[in-house]
Design a protein around this motif. Structure first.
Motif, mmCIF file in Angstrom:
data_model
loop_
_atom_site.group_PDB
_atom_site.id
_atom_site.type_symbol
_atom_site.label_atom_id
_atom_site.label_comp_id
_atom_site.label_asym_id
_atom_site.label_seq_id
_atom_site.Cartn_x
_atom_site.Cartn_y
_atom_site.Cartn_z
ATOM 1 N N HIS A 266 4.545 -26.920 4.083
ATOM 2 C CA HIS A 266 3.912 -25.645 4.421
ATOM 3 C C HIS A 266 4.977 -24.546 4.474
ATOM 4 O O HIS A 266 6.034 -24.706 5.096
ATOM 5 C CB HIS A 266 3.201 -25.732 5.776
ATOM 6 N N ILE A 267 4.671 -23.414 3.808
ATOM 7 C CA ILE A 267 5.590 -22.274 3.772
ATOM 8 C C ILE A 267 4.912 -21.115 4.495
ATOM 9 O O ILE A 267 3.759 -20.765 4.188
ATOM 10 C CB ILE A 267 5.926 -21.881 2.327
ATOM 11 N N GLY A 268 5.604 -20.509 5.449
ATOM 12 C CA GLY A 268 5.036 -19.379 6.183
ATOM 13 C C GLY A 268 5.906 -19.008 7.352
ATOM 14 O O GLY A 268 7.139 -19.147 7.325
ATOM 15 N N LYS A 269 5.241 -18.537 8.420
ATOM 16 C CA LYS A 269 5.939 -18.137 9.640
ATOM 17 C C LYS A 269 5.288 -18.856 10.823
ATOM 18 O O LYS A 269 4.175 -19.376 10.704
ATOM 19 C CB LYS A 269 5.869 -16.614 9.807
ATOM 20 N N PRO A 270 5.974 -18.926 11.966
ATOM 21 C CA PRO A 270 5.443 -19.683 13.103
ATOM 22 C C PRO A 270 4.042 -19.223 13.493
ATOM 23 O O PRO A 270 3.741 -18.027 13.550
ATOM 24 C CB PRO A 270 6.463 -19.416 14.216
ATOM 25 N N ASN A 271 3.157 -20.209 13.757
ATOM 26 C CA ASN A 271 1.796 -19.934 14.188
ATOM 27 C C ASN A 271 1.291 -21.151 14.949
ATOM 28 O O ASN A 271 1.937 -22.200 14.982
ATOM 29 C CB ASN A 271 0.888 -19.612 12.995
ATOM 30 N N ASP A 272 0.101 -21.031 15.564
ATOM 31 C CA ASP A 272 -0.459 -22.110 16.374
ATOM 32 C C ASP A 272 -1.353 -23.050 15.588
ATOM 33 O O ASP A 272 -1.762 -24.090 16.115
ATOM 34 C CB ASP A 272 -1.278 -21.514 17.543
ATOM 35 N N MET A 273 -1.664 -22.745 14.321
ATOM 36 C CA MET A 273 -2.590 -23.567 13.535
ATOM 37 C C MET A 273 -1.846 -24.547 12.625
ATOM 38 O O MET A 273 -2.004 -25.769 12.734
ATOM 39 C CB MET A 273 -3.506 -22.667 12.698
ATOM 40 N N VAL A 274 -1.005 -24.022 11.727
ATOM 41 C CA VAL A 274 -0.255 -24.859 10.787
ATOM 42 C C VAL A 274 1.214 -24.466 10.884
ATOM 43 O O VAL A 274 1.646 -23.495 10.235
ATOM 44 C CB VAL A 274 -0.770 -24.693 9.338
ATOM 45 N N PRO A 275 2.008 -25.142 11.695
ATOM 46 C CA PRO A 275 3.432 -24.790 11.802
ATOM 47 C C PRO A 275 4.120 -24.938 10.449
ATOM 48 O O PRO A 275 3.883 -25.909 9.726
ATOM 49 C CB PRO A 275 3.975 -25.794 12.827
ATOM 50 N N PRO A 276 4.967 -23.980 10.062
ATOM 51 C CA PRO A 276 5.598 -24.036 8.738
ATOM 52 C C PRO A 276 6.727 -25.072 8.691
ATOM 53 O O PRO A 276 7.471 -25.247 9.658
ATOM 54 C CB PRO A 276 6.129 -22.626 8.538
ATOM 55 N N ASP A 277 6.819 -25.755 7.554
ATOM 56 C CA ASP A 277 7.971 -26.622 7.301
ATOM 57 C C ASP A 277 9.137 -25.816 6.738
ATOM 58 O O ASP A 277 10.297 -26.208 6.896
ATOM 59 C CB ASP A 277 7.565 -27.734 6.322
ATOM 60 N N VAL A 278 8.818 -24.722 6.026
ATOM 61 C CA VAL A 278 9.835 -23.774 5.555
ATOM 62 C C VAL A 278 9.519 -22.439 6.223
ATOM 63 O O VAL A 278 8.547 -21.751 5.860
ATOM 64 C CB VAL A 278 9.812 -23.646 4.017
ATOM 65 N N ASP A 279 10.316 -22.074 7.229
ATOM 66 C CA ASP A 279 10.095 -20.855 8.012
ATOM 67 C C ASP A 279 10.877 -19.720 7.359
ATOM 68 O O ASP A 279 12.111 -19.775 7.237
ATOM 69 C CB ASP A 279 10.561 -21.083 9.448
#
Length: 267
Positions: free
Chosen positions: A183-196
């Protein structure tokens, strides 16, 4: 890739239905000239222009059989040779004249009586030789195959190591080798990113849940999971829900403006 006729989604080769809209995909085949993948109902190959509607018919060879020649076989072989020639009928037997001075009854009386031949004794059958038992040779033991144990470390070495190279800061980001979905993105409560990517400049154009990289065997696929500013591969937009096969050197932009850009690398 097979393009869906309904939503123009690029599906991997061999797919039966579209991954995006589940529309049945047209059947494909390989061009006999260049080997490119074309639809079975296409008239020409889009790669080399080969005419796919030409059907070659094999000429059927006619075989002429010679007329049957009657085979003449001698009578000794026992096979038929056709109609046999007419043979003269045998002459009738003639009784011998009676002896001079004797009547027929006297001649029969004077003739010696017929003596039946004495049958010869049948020879005794020869005894058959007694078979000598031969001991069976002891079979040699077959070699036992030694199982080859492949460690998990060796299997991991066979997998290519993928990374994302951040263009703006010249920073490599290794992808976790143990995950099938990154998962690529930014910190969140639903799907934590593996690449922050929150620590990179201009990360405000990247959604918290932006894109995924799916690992299937030795292939890596990029998929936009509903970002606000979109995902681009080699400056082309990637529709939401579509998967794009990544190759070494592909340029991935998260968001508009090409401000958060990565180069996909394999080693």
């Amino acid at each position: 890739m097979i393009v869906c006729p309904n939503c123009n989604h690029q599906n991997p080769d061999g797919a039966i239905q579209c991954e995006a809209c589940l529309t049945p995909l047209p059947a494909t085949m390989n061009c006999p000239s260049c080997g490119a993948t074309v639809q079975t109902d296409a008239a020409f190959c889009g790669q080399c222009g080969y005419n796919l509607q030409v059907n070659t018919a094999e000429a059927s060879s006619s075989v002429e059989f010679p007329e049957a020649v009657p085979t003449v076989v001698s009578a000794a072989s026992g096979s038929s040779t056709g109609p046999l020639p007419d043979l003269d009928p045998p002459e009738p037997l003639v009784s011998p004249d009676p002896l001079a001075g004797f009547s027929t009854s006297e001649a029969e009386a004077a003739s010696p009586p017929a003596v039946a031949p004495t049958p010869l004794p049948s020879p005794d059958p020869m005894p058959l030789p007694t078979p000598v038992a031969t001991p069976d040779p002891t079979p040699a033991p077959s070699p036992v195959a030694t199982p080859v144990v492949t460690s998990s470390a060796t299997q991991l070495q066979a997998m290519p190591q993928a990374r994302l190279f951040h263009v703006q800061t010249n920073t490599p980001v290794e992808l976790p080798a143990t995950l099938s979905v990154v998962h690529i993105g930014k910190p969140n409560d639903m799907v934590p990113p593996d690449v922050d990517v929150s620590g990179f400049p201009h990360s405000e154009v990247v959604s918290r849940i932006h894109a995924d990289i799916r690992v299937e065997g030795t292939n890596f696929f990029l998929e936009d999971v509903g970002s606000s500013n979109g995902t681009y591969v080699n400056n082309l937009p990637l529709p939401k829900g579509n998967r794009q096969l990544l190759r070494a050197g592909d340029r991935i932009a998260l968001g508009k403006g090409d401000m958060v850009t990565f180069i996909f690398q394999l080693s």
